[in-house]
Design an enzyme around this catalytic site. Structure first.
Site, PDB file in Angstrom:
ATOM      1  N   THR A 138       0.009  -2.517  -5.953  1.00 49.36           N
ATOM      2  CA  THR A 138      -0.739  -1.631  -5.004  1.00 49.36           C
ATOM      3  C   THR A 138      -1.173  -2.480  -3.651  1.00 49.36           C
ATOM      4  OG1 THR A 138      -2.670  -1.294  -4.254  1.00 49.36           O
ATOM      5  CG2 THR A 138      -3.415  -2.383  -5.981  1.00 49.36           C
ATOM      6  N   ASP A 139      -0.900  -2.415  -1.879  1.00 48.68           N
ATOM      7  CA  ASP A 139      -1.413  -2.826  -0.853  1.00 48.68           C
ATOM      8  C   ASP A 139      -2.872  -3.131  -1.458  1.00 48.68           C
ATOM      9  OD1 ASP A 139      -2.951  -0.612  -0.943  1.00 48.68           O
ATOM     10  OD2 ASP A 139      -1.918  -0.195   1.835  1.00 48.68           O
ATOM     11  N   GLU A 140      -3.483  -3.085  -2.355  1.00 48.26           N
ATOM     12  CA  GLU A 140      -4.916  -3.697  -1.584  1.00 48.26           C
ATOM     13  C   GLU A 140      -5.156  -4.978  -2.151  1.00 48.26           C
ATOM     14  OE1 GLU A 140      -8.193  -1.021  -3.492  1.00 48.26           O
ATOM     15  OE2 GLU A 140      -7.847   0.888  -3.034  1.00 48.26           O
ATOM     16  N   TYR A 163     -11.485  -3.858  -8.959  1.00 51.95           N
ATOM     17  CA  TYR A 163     -10.427  -3.604  -8.919  1.00 51.95           C
ATOM     18  C   TYR A 163      -8.692  -4.242  -8.594  1.00 51.95           C
ATOM     19  CZ  TYR A 163      -5.711  -0.097  -8.049  1.00 51.95           C
ATOM     20  OH  TYR A 163      -4.226   0.174  -7.818  1.00 51.95           O
ATOM     21  N   LYS A 167      -5.494  -6.080 -10.307  1.00 53.91           N
ATOM     22  CA  LYS A 167      -4.056  -6.160 -10.339  1.00 53.91           C
ATOM     23  C   LYS A 167      -3.413  -6.794  -9.241  1.00 53.91           C
ATOM     24  CE  LYS A 167      -1.833  -2.475 -10.277  1.00 53.91           C
ATOM     25  NZ  LYS A 167      -0.795  -2.281 -11.008  1.00 53.91           N
ATOM     26  N   ARG A 294     -19.319   2.261   0.317  1.00 51.24           N
ATOM     27  CA  ARG A 294     -19.004   1.294  -0.887  1.00 51.24           C
ATOM     28  C   ARG A 294     -19.255   0.173  -1.187  1.00 51.24           C
ATOM     29  NH1 ARG A 294     -12.421   2.228  -2.267  1.00 51.24           N
ATOM     30  NH2 ARG A 294     -13.033   3.979  -4.027  1.00 51.24           N
TER      31      ARG A 294
HETATM   32  C1  LIG Z   1     -13.621   9.160  -3.707  1.00 50.44           C
HETATM   33  C2  LIG Z   1     -14.269   8.832  -2.632  1.00 50.44           C
HETATM   34  C3  LIG Z   1     -13.201   7.926  -1.252  1.00 50.44           C
HETATM   35  N1  LIG Z   1     -14.013   7.661   0.250  1.00 50.44           N
HETATM   36  C4  LIG Z   1     -12.830   6.524   0.720  1.00 50.44           C
HETATM   37  C5  LIG Z   1     -13.017   4.994   0.377  1.00 50.44           C
HETATM   38  C6  LIG Z   1     -11.435   4.985   0.715  1.00 50.44           C
HETATM   39  O1  LIG Z   1     -11.528   4.475   2.005  1.00 50.44           O
HETATM   40  C7  LIG Z   1     -10.906   6.219   1.118  1.00 50.44           C
HETATM   41  C8  LIG Z   1      -9.935   6.262   0.109  1.00 50.44           C
HETATM   42  O2  LIG Z   1     -10.407   6.222  -1.483  1.00 50.44           O
HETATM   43  P1  LIG Z   1      -9.429   5.964  -2.933  1.00 50.44           P
HETATM   44  O3  LIG Z   1     -10.651   6.133  -3.472  1.00 50.44           O
HETATM   45  O4  LIG Z   1      -9.153   7.707  -2.964  1.00 50.44           O
HETATM   46  O5  LIG Z   1      -9.035   5.213  -2.647  1.00 50.44           O
HETATM   47  P2  LIG Z   1      -8.691   4.192  -2.327  1.00 50.44           P
HETATM   48  O6  LIG Z   1     -10.289   3.325  -2.405  1.00 50.44           O
HETATM   49  O7  LIG Z   1      -7.699   3.320  -1.196  1.00 50.44           O
HETATM   50  O8  LIG Z   1      -7.841   3.076  -3.521  1.00 50.44           O
HETATM   51  C9  LIG Z   1      -6.213   3.957  -4.072  1.00 50.44           C
HETATM   52  O9  LIG Z   1      -5.427   2.919  -2.373  1.00 50.44           O
HETATM   53  C10 LIG Z   1      -5.019   1.678  -3.322  1.00 50.44           C
HETATM   54  C11 LIG Z   1      -3.705   2.244  -2.254  1.00 50.44           C
HETATM   55  C12 LIG Z   1      -4.963   1.897  -5.212  1.00 50.44           C
HETATM   56  O10 LIG Z   1      -3.561   1.300  -5.523  1.00 50.44           O
HETATM   57  C13 LIG Z   1      -5.818   2.765  -6.003  1.00 50.44           C
HETATM   58  O11 LIG Z   1      -5.438   2.528  -7.195  1.00 50.44           O
HETATM   59  C14 LIG Z   1      -6.077   3.840  -5.540  1.00 50.44           C
HETATM   60  O12 LIG Z   1      -7.095   4.369  -6.114  1.00 50.44           O
HETATM   61  O13 LIG Z   1     -11.773   7.122   1.231  1.00 50.44           O
HETATM   62  C15 LIG Z   1     -15.066   8.840   0.818  1.00 50.44           C
HETATM   63  O14 LIG Z   1     -15.079   8.423   1.853  1.00 50.44           O
HETATM   64  N2  LIG Z   1     -15.229   8.791  -0.572  1.00 50.44           N
HETATM   65  C16 LIG Z   1     -15.025   9.214  -1.511  1.00 50.44           C
HETATM   66  O15 LIG Z   1     -15.744  10.158  -2.482  1.00 50.44           O
END
Ligand SMILES: Cc1cn([C@H]2C[C@H](O)[C@@H](COP(=O)(O)OP(=O)(O)O[C@H]3O[C@H](C)C(=O)[C@H](O)[C@H]3O)O2)c(=O)[nH]c1=O
Length: 356
Positions: A138-140, A163, A167, A294
């Site tokens: 992942t880019d994270e 997470y 990774k 978060r």
């Molecule tokens: C679930 C949720 C998320 N968010 C925000 C948090 C993030 O800024 C964005 C995307 O969240 P999400 O949990 O869908 O994805 P990321 O935390 O960016 O991480 C994802 O993209 C990477 C590349 C991976 O590698 C991860 O496996 C994948 O889960 O929306 C909200 O504002 N409300 C919510 O209920």
């Protein structure tokens, strides 16, 4: 050197019943009838064999249920099957869950990866001709960007969540097995994926699901966090390319040059959903609720995908608007799938998080 696989090539795909994994399995089973594709999945809450109904009877497809964190099981599996290649996607992937249960992420993402690496070197016994370990990441791992700049393959790792730390650790283990034991490997680091079959804990499917059910859309913080969105089938095409053409010991960043602030993405999604559900414009937007941020929330991810474009000729083919429309249509047409994942653990999890 890129590898050229002949027929009779056996590939282990881990996590193949999950979201990205199922798209990769489908792609490989259909595109390479001469390969044997073995899908290993633990079938946790996010893995679902319904995701692969269309390929389950293909002669070049096999499914095995099992846990990569179980080293004995993995060693037996490798000695029984003699894999030529591994495409490793199995992972705990949800950042919010990692904040609540970091050890689960260490177990699957770190220990699980090391078990696969050990089994690969033991089984291949330094005969690495036409062998390849491909680690999907992942880019994270790069941490967070400010308002400008992009992650390139040379950006240093600075993971911020349990997470992304798990990774990053697994990426380092893969690299170390290349240096120490000569294991032939490639790694790719991808931005946020979306599309059919994604479990509704991640932003896009969660919000589609909630809009259908008229539930609140919990936007974290001020909604200005930015993600770089990639349609999952574009990612699966990139994975196919990197597996076959990627240079040994190199890593490739994969992204769609599709950045959006969360709040803009959510508003776009609401407006597309209003049209599809024949609701008045602006109706779904009323569900937006700003909630507590978060912890350690990364501000911005943006991938510089120049290397994979220039060296391997890949670029994303689906615009965000097209991809969202296809995704919404899929969720609306597959209410059985959605009802299935909406039962059980997901409901308990949602209630626990949002106390509804
Ligand atoms: C679930 C949720 C998320 N968010 C925000 C948090 C993030 O800024 C964005 C995307 O969240 P999400 O949990 O869908 O994805 P990321 O935390 O960016 O991480 C994802 O993209 C990477 C590349 C991976 O590698 C991860 O496996 C994948 O889960 O929306 C909200 O504002 N409300 C919510 O209920």
């Amino acid at each position: 050197m890129p590898i050229s696989h002949g027929q009779n090539h056996t590939v282990l795909i881990t996590g193949g019943a999950g979201f990205i994994g199922s798209h990769v399995v489908r792609k490989m089973v259909m595109a390479y009838p001469g390969y044997l594709i073995v899908n290993l999945d633990k079938l946790t809450y996010a893995g679902n064999l319904e995701n692969l109904k269309d390929v389950e009877n293909y002669p070049n497809y096999r499914f095995i249920k099992g846990d990569i964190a179980d080293g004995y099981f993995i060693n037996d599996l490798f000695s029984n099957w003699n894999f030529d290649g591994v495409i490793h996607l199995a992972a705990e992937s949800h950042v919010d869950r990692s904040i609540e249960e970091p050890l689960e992420f260490v177990k699957t993402n770190v220990l699980g990866t090391v078990n696969l690496l050990n089994a690969s070197i033991q089984n291949w016994k330094k005969n690495y001709e036409r062998k390849r370990f491909y680690h999907i990441s992942t880019d994270e791992v790069y941490g967070s960007l400010g308002d400008t700049g992009f992650f390139s393959e040379k950006t240093s790792y600075k993971p911020n969540s349990p997470y992304s730390a798990s990774k990053a650790s697994s990426d380092h283990f893969v690299r170390s097995y290349g240096e120490t034991y000569g294991l032939p490997y490639v790694i790719s680091n991808c931005s946020n994926n979306y599309g059919p079959y994604q479990f509704p804990e991640k932003l896009i499917p969660l919000f589609i699901n909630n809009i259908i059910q008229n539930k609140p859309l919990p936007v974290y913080g001020n909604g200005k966090n930015t993600r770089d969105w990639l349609f999952v089938e574009d990612h699966a095409n990139a994975i196919d390319l990197v597996y076959h053409k990627g240079i040994n010991k190199e890593s490739y960043n994969i992204g769609g040059f599709n950045e959006r602030q969360n709040i803009d993405l959510v508003k776009l999604l609401c407006s597309l959903m209003d049209k599809r559900l024949f609701r008045n414009e602006g109706e779904s937007e009323k569900l937006i609720t700003f909630v507590k941020d978060r912890p350690g929330h990364d501000l911005r991810y943006a991938i510089d995908a120049t290397k994979i474009n220039k060296k391997l000729g890949w670029k994303s083919s689906v615009t965000l608007e097209e991809g969202l429309e296809m995704t919404i249509d899929w969720y609306l047409a597959n209410d059985d799938w959605l009802n299935h994942v909406n039962s059980g653990e997901y409901q308990d999890y949602y209630k626990m998080r949002y106390k509804q």
